[in-house]
Scaffold this motif. Structure first.
Motif, mmCIF file in Angstrom:
data_model
loop_
_atom_site.group_PDB
_atom_site.id
_atom_site.type_symbol
_atom_site.label_atom_id
_atom_site.label_comp_id
_atom_site.label_asym_id
_atom_site.label_seq_id
_atom_site.Cartn_x
_atom_site.Cartn_y
_atom_site.Cartn_z
ATOM 1 N N ASP A 171 62.096 86.978 132.347
ATOM 2 C CA ASP A 171 61.669 88.159 131.586
ATOM 3 C C ASP A 171 60.789 87.789 130.404
ATOM 4 N N ARG A 172 60.620 86.485 130.151
ATOM 5 C CA ARG A 172 59.724 86.034 129.075
ATOM 6 C C ARG A 172 58.327 85.684 129.587
ATOM 7 N N THR A 173 58.156 85.653 130.902
ATOM 8 C CA THR A 173 56.866 85.278 131.479
ATOM 9 C C THR A 173 55.843 86.385 131.243
ATOM 10 N N ARG A 174 54.701 85.998 130.703
ATOM 11 C CA ARG A 174 53.631 86.962 130.454
ATOM 12 C C ARG A 174 52.393 86.690 131.311
ATOM 13 N N LEU A 175 52.195 85.435 131.706
ATOM 14 C CA LEU A 175 50.948 85.077 132.387
ATOM 15 C C LEU A 175 51.192 83.874 133.293
ATOM 16 N N ILE A 176 50.499 83.865 134.438
ATOM 17 C CA ILE A 176 50.555 82.743 135.375
ATOM 18 C C ILE A 176 49.124 82.336 135.717
ATOM 19 N N PHE A 177 48.809 81.054 135.540
ATOM 20 C CA PHE A 177 47.519 80.530 135.971
ATOM 21 C C PHE A 177 47.650 79.989 137.393
ATOM 22 N N VAL A 178 46.721 80.378 138.246
ATOM 23 C CA VAL A 178 46.619 79.824 139.592
ATOM 24 C C VAL A 178 45.197 79.303 139.754
ATOM 25 N N CYS A 179 45.042 78.002 139.748
ATOM 26 C CA CYS A 179 43.725 77.362 139.816
ATOM 27 C C CYS A 179 43.376 77.143 141.290
ATOM 28 N N ASN A 180 42.385 77.890 141.771
ATOM 29 C CA ASN A 180 42.106 77.879 143.209
ATOM 30 C C ASN A 180 40.592 77.871 143.469
ATOM 31 N N PRO A 181 40.032 76.718 143.914
ATOM 32 C CA PRO A 181 40.658 75.421 144.196
ATOM 33 C C PRO A 181 41.202 74.763 142.930
ATOM 34 N N ASN A 182 42.178 73.884 143.147
ATOM 35 C CA ASN A 182 42.857 73.283 142.009
ATOM 36 C C ASN A 182 42.073 72.113 141.430
ATOM 37 N N ASN A 183 41.959 72.105 140.139
ATOM 38 C CA ASN A 183 41.374 70.993 139.392
ATOM 39 C C ASN A 183 42.525 70.208 138.762
ATOM 40 N N PRO A 184 42.738 68.930 139.152
ATOM 41 C CA PRO A 184 41.774 68.001 139.740
ATOM 42 C C PRO A 184 41.997 67.652 141.210
ATOM 43 N N THR A 185 42.965 68.260 141.913
ATOM 44 C CA THR A 185 43.321 67.745 143.230
ATOM 45 C C THR A 185 42.439 68.290 144.356
ATOM 46 N N SER A 186 41.595 69.275 144.073
ATOM 47 C CA SER A 186 40.545 69.785 144.963
ATOM 48 C C SER A 186 41.049 70.683 146.084
ATOM 49 N N THR A 187 42.352 70.834 146.248
ATOM 50 C CA THR A 187 42.889 71.634 147.341
ATOM 51 C C THR A 187 42.886 73.124 146.992
ATOM 52 N N ALA A 188 42.958 73.974 148.029
ATOM 53 C CA ALA A 188 42.897 75.416 147.812
ATOM 54 C C ALA A 188 44.039 76.114 148.530
ATOM 55 N N ILE A 189 44.436 77.259 147.989
ATOM 56 C CA ILE A 189 45.523 78.069 148.541
ATOM 57 C C ILE A 189 44.941 79.070 149.523
ATOM 58 N N ARG A 190 45.593 79.221 150.649
ATOM 59 C CA ARG A 190 45.117 80.149 151.666
ATOM 60 C C ARG A 190 45.698 81.549 151.455
#
Length: 352
Positions: free
Chosen positions: A146-165
């Protein structure tokens, strides 16, 4: 002595990619994910013409650029908010949600600025370890409180270069409460070639708690001018506009971004060259015996563990700057063919 915030005593400053030079003077900077190409002549011309007006303050609302971005993506004008680089747009978002006790969730390792920006905004970071080189979206969903306000989803991810489908990302978004903002950080979207990796703009339209952040620094080659933007529903975009510093996006940055949008087809031809070089570099590394994740960005990732700094030093001795993350791995930007060949030679000479 003046008194400062205690958080400053524990913060590690952001470390930008460095340049190096070999003894013979060769220098290839593959440490900052920059475009390897000079600005297009039409963009240079626009910047030169814009220099005649730098005695005046820039348009504080970046109206023409906002209109152009809205038209480019087919979104309402009031769904667009700008900042001096996408990282500053992310800072503006954190300032907008950063009440005392608020939490922000992100994968780790991911974009190195997330912890710094979170600390400065006074919010608590919740780092969720990667599953190999990928986001562990199930664990990230379970980390929401209940304290969560924001979520970052880096897509593609820096630095691992992979992407979420798409299926994974949509299932994750379905689990996130409607009052938690999900920021799809798509700084490298133009380099994605996997058709199953969703364009975040197809997801935000029906989800008021999802926004997309992008930049002109990478594919558009304007890293030195700093222009980023966010597309989100109006309440989110309005909050970000309230937190921007007045006149933050300078006049030359605005005219260069406008000129780049007009020359987008030509710029994306350059992106395609980078993508082809990315394939060549990855295949060459695999042939050398390296394990390299499939990349959807303009860089590749080598998981090196304790050998990371030795690898970076070996590359530097050959005039090739890479981005090491001590104890984890090295991120290597895709440059022009000459720079990539120099890197491949250094990688081939390093003991596996």
């Amino acid at each position: 002595m003046p008194r400062f915030r205690q958080i400053l005593d524990t913060m590690a400053p952001y470390k930008p990619g460095k340049a190096v030079a070999a003894p013979d003077g060769r220098s290839y900077k593959l440490s900052s994910n920059e475009s390897p190409y000079d600005p297009l002549p039409s963009v240079v011309e626009a910047i030169a013409e814009g220099a005649r007006q730098v005695n005046r303050y820039p348009d504080p609302g970046s109206i023409k650029l906002t209109e152009a971005i809205a038209e480019r993506y087919g979104v309402p004008f009031d769904h667009v908010a700008l900042g001096p680089g996408s990282v500053t747009v992310q800072q503006q978002l954190l300032e907008a949600v950063g009440d005392p006790g608020a939490e922000v969730i992100y994968a780790w390792r991911s974009f190195e600025a997330y912890p710094l920006l979170s600390d400065l905004a006074g919010v608590t970071s919740v780092r969720v370890p990667l599953a190999g080189e990928d986001h562990d979206l199930d664990a990230m969903a379970e980390a929401v409180t209940d304290r969560t306000r924001l979520i970052f989803v880096c897509n593609p991810n820096n630095p691992t270069s992979t992407a979420i489908r798409r299926r994974e990302l949509e299932a994750f978004l379905d689990r996130v409460p409607e009052d938690v903002l999900v920021v799809l950080d798509e700084a490298y979207r133009e380099y994605v070639r996997d058709e199953d990796v969703p364009d975040g703009l197809t997801l935000y339209r029906d989800r008021p708690n999802v926004c997309v952040v992008r930049t002109f620094s990478k594919a558009y080659g304007l890293a030195g001018l700093r222009v980023g933007y966010m597309i989100a529903h109006e309440p989110v975009a309005a909050a970000v506009r309230k937190t921007i510093v007045p006149f933050a996006i300078n006049h030359l940055a605005q005219v260069a971004a406008l000129a780049s949008l007009k020359a987008e087809d030509e710029l994306l031809e350059r992106v395609e060259r980078v993508v082809k070089e990315r394939t060549r570099v990855r295949e060459a590394l695999i042939a050398q015996g390296w394990t390299v994740p499939h990349s959807e960005a303009n860089f590749v990732w080598l998981r090196l563990g304790e050998r990371t700094l030795d690898f970076a030093a070996a590359c530097a001795a050959e005039g090739v700057a890479v981005r090491p993350f001590a104890g984890e791995g090295a991120r290597v930007s895709i440059g022009d063919p000459e720079a990539n060949d120099a890197f491949l030679a250094a990688a081939d000479a390093f003991p596996r």
